[in-house]
Design a protein around this motif. Structure first.
Motif, PDB file in Angstrom:
ATOM      1  N   THR A  30       0.832  -1.147  -0.050  1.00 47.87           N
ATOM      2  CA  THR A  30      -0.224  -0.147   0.115  1.00 47.87           C
ATOM      3  C   THR A  30       0.907   1.279  -0.046  1.00 47.87           C
ATOM      4  N   ALA A  31       0.260   2.490  -0.098  1.00 49.24           N
ATOM      5  CA  ALA A  31       0.985   3.639  -0.421  1.00 49.24           C
ATOM      6  C   ALA A  31       1.709   3.863   1.182  1.00 49.24           C
ATOM      7  N   GLU A  32       0.662   3.739   2.059  1.00 48.23           N
ATOM      8  CA  GLU A  32       1.381   3.828   3.545  1.00 48.23           C
ATOM      9  C   GLU A  32       2.525   2.840   3.680  1.00 48.23           C
ATOM     10  N   GLN A  33       2.472   1.642   3.456  1.00 46.43           N
ATOM     11  CA  GLN A  33       3.905   0.599   3.526  1.00 46.43           C
ATOM     12  C   GLN A  33       4.799   1.117   2.686  1.00 46.43           C
ATOM     13  N   MET A  34       4.662   1.701   1.311  1.00 46.84           N
ATOM     14  CA  MET A  34       5.745   2.272   0.596  1.00 46.84           C
ATOM     15  C   MET A  34       6.331   3.297   1.446  1.00 46.84           C
ATOM     16  N   ASP A  35       5.623   4.192   2.077  1.00 42.78           N
ATOM     17  CA  ASP A  35       6.249   5.174   2.770  1.00 42.78           C
ATOM     18  C   ASP A  35       7.160   5.031   3.904  1.00 42.78           C
ATOM     19  N   LEU A  36       6.644   3.746   4.651  1.00 42.48           N
ATOM     20  CA  LEU A  36       7.232   3.018   5.617  1.00 42.48           C
ATOM     21  C   LEU A  36       8.530   2.445   5.296  1.00 42.48           C
ATOM     22  N   ILE A  37       8.393   1.688   3.913  1.00 40.44           N
ATOM     23  CA  ILE A  37       9.780   1.064   3.528  1.00 40.44           C
ATOM     24  C   ILE A  37      10.864   2.108   3.141  1.00 40.44           C
ATOM     25  N   THR A  38      10.306   3.097   2.452  1.00 38.48           N
ATOM     26  CA  THR A  38      11.348   4.095   1.922  1.00 38.48           C
ATOM     27  C   THR A  38      11.953   4.874   3.129  1.00 38.48           C
ATOM     28  N   ARG A  39      11.373   4.892   4.286  1.00 36.76           N
ATOM     29  CA  ARG A  39      11.906   5.634   5.377  1.00 36.76           C
ATOM     30  C   ARG A  39      12.841   4.567   6.362  1.00 36.76           C
ATOM     31  N   THR A  40      12.364   3.416   6.279  1.00 34.88           N
ATOM     32  CA  THR A  40      13.024   2.400   7.342  1.00 34.88           C
ATOM     33  C   THR A  40      13.784   1.285   6.601  1.00 34.88           C
ATOM     34  N   VAL A  41      13.352   0.350   5.855  1.00 31.68           N
ATOM     35  CA  VAL A  41      13.708  -0.755   5.091  1.00 31.68           C
ATOM     36  C   VAL A  41      14.812  -0.407   4.338  1.00 31.68           C
ATOM     37  N   ALA A  42      14.443   0.526   3.062  1.00 35.35           N
ATOM     38  CA  ALA A  42      15.085   0.938   2.006  1.00 35.35           C
ATOM     39  C   ALA A  42      15.628   2.426   2.256  1.00 35.35           C
ATOM     40  N   GLU A  49      16.608   2.310  -7.392  1.00 38.68           N
ATOM     41  CA  GLU A  49      16.867   1.118  -6.395  1.00 38.68           C
ATOM     42  C   GLU A  49      15.771   0.576  -5.727  1.00 38.68           C
ATOM     43  N   LEU A  50      14.738   1.451  -5.382  1.00 38.27           N
ATOM     44  CA  LEU A  50      13.489   1.104  -4.734  1.00 38.27           C
ATOM     45  C   LEU A  50      12.623  -0.157  -5.719  1.00 38.27           C
ATOM     46  N   LYS A  51      12.688   0.292  -6.875  1.00 45.83           N
ATOM     47  CA  LYS A  51      11.893  -0.517  -7.979  1.00 45.83           C
ATOM     48  C   LYS A  51      12.632  -1.947  -8.018  1.00 45.83           C
ATOM     49  N   LEU A  52      14.096  -1.932  -8.072  1.00 44.39           N
ATOM     50  CA  LEU A  52      14.860  -3.280  -8.040  1.00 44.39           C
ATOM     51  C   LEU A  52      14.628  -4.053  -6.573  1.00 44.39           C
ATOM     52  N   TYR A  53      14.666  -3.233  -5.529  1.00 47.60           N
ATOM     53  CA  TYR A  53      14.517  -3.898  -4.357  1.00 47.60           C
ATOM     54  C   TYR A  53      13.111  -4.696  -4.271  1.00 47.60           C
ATOM     55  N   LEU A  54      12.188  -3.940  -4.602  1.00 49.15           N
ATOM     56  CA  LEU A  54      10.812  -4.312  -4.737  1.00 49.15           C
ATOM     57  C   LEU A  54      10.595  -5.788  -5.686  1.00 49.15           C
ATOM     58  N   ASP A  66       8.715  -7.628   5.667  1.00 56.05           N
ATOM     59  CA  ASP A  66       9.085  -8.913   6.534  1.00 56.05           C
ATOM     60  C   ASP A  66      10.601  -8.669   6.541  1.00 56.05           C
ATOM     61  N   ARG A  67      11.407  -7.943   6.158  1.00 54.16           N
ATOM     62  CA  ARG A  67      12.757  -7.855   6.121  1.00 54.16           C
ATOM     63  C   ARG A  67      13.656  -9.208   5.973  1.00 54.16           C
ATOM     64  N   LEU A  68      13.129  -9.946   4.993  1.00 59.87           N
ATOM     65  CA  LEU A  68      13.622 -11.286   4.809  1.00 59.87           C
ATOM     66  C   LEU A  68      14.945 -10.958   3.685  1.00 59.87           C
ATOM     67  N   VAL A  69      14.409  -9.953   2.846  1.00 62.06           N
ATOM     68  CA  VAL A  69      15.368  -9.295   1.920  1.00 62.06           C
ATOM     69  C   VAL A  69      15.823  -7.973   2.330  1.00 62.06           C
ATOM     70  N   HIS A  70      17.257  -7.976   2.316  1.00 57.68           N
ATOM     71  CA  HIS A  70      17.794  -6.862   2.835  1.00 57.68           C
ATOM     72  C   HIS A  70      18.182  -5.851   1.785  1.00 57.68           C
ATOM     73  N   PHE A  71      17.811  -4.364   2.045  1.00 56.63           N
ATOM     74  CA  PHE A  71      18.157  -3.576   1.002  1.00 56.63           C
ATOM     75  C   PHE A  71      19.625  -2.826   1.246  1.00 56.63           C
TER      76      PHE A  71
END
Length: 80
Positions: A30-42, A49-54, A66-71
């Protein structure tokens, strides 16, 4: 005896089935999850780079949160 064209069509069909399986295996982000991913995981990821990670997460069938794949970045570039 199968021809090269038959083999190619079979390979393309298999690749399409795999791609569909990956698309169904990973929950949507979701858009909210994407915002969280860009602020924390990636953190620090460029849009590409975000597209490649996803894509890597989808290919492996995991959700990015899930943090099973690390950025990771090495030498200033995303390294899967």
């Amino acid at each position: 005896m199968s021809t090269f064209t038959d083999q190619l069509e079979g390979s393309l069909a298999l690749a399409e089935k795999r791609q569909q399986a990956v698309a169904h295996a990973v929950p949507l982000v979701t858009a909210e999850q994407m915002d969280l991913i860009t602020r924390t995981v990636a953190q620090g990821a460029t849009p590409d780079e975000l597209k490649l990670y996803l894509f890597d997460c989808a290919r492996q069938g995991v959700h990015p949160l899930d943090r099973l794949v690390h950025f990771t970045k090495r030498g200033g570039k995303y390294t899967p």
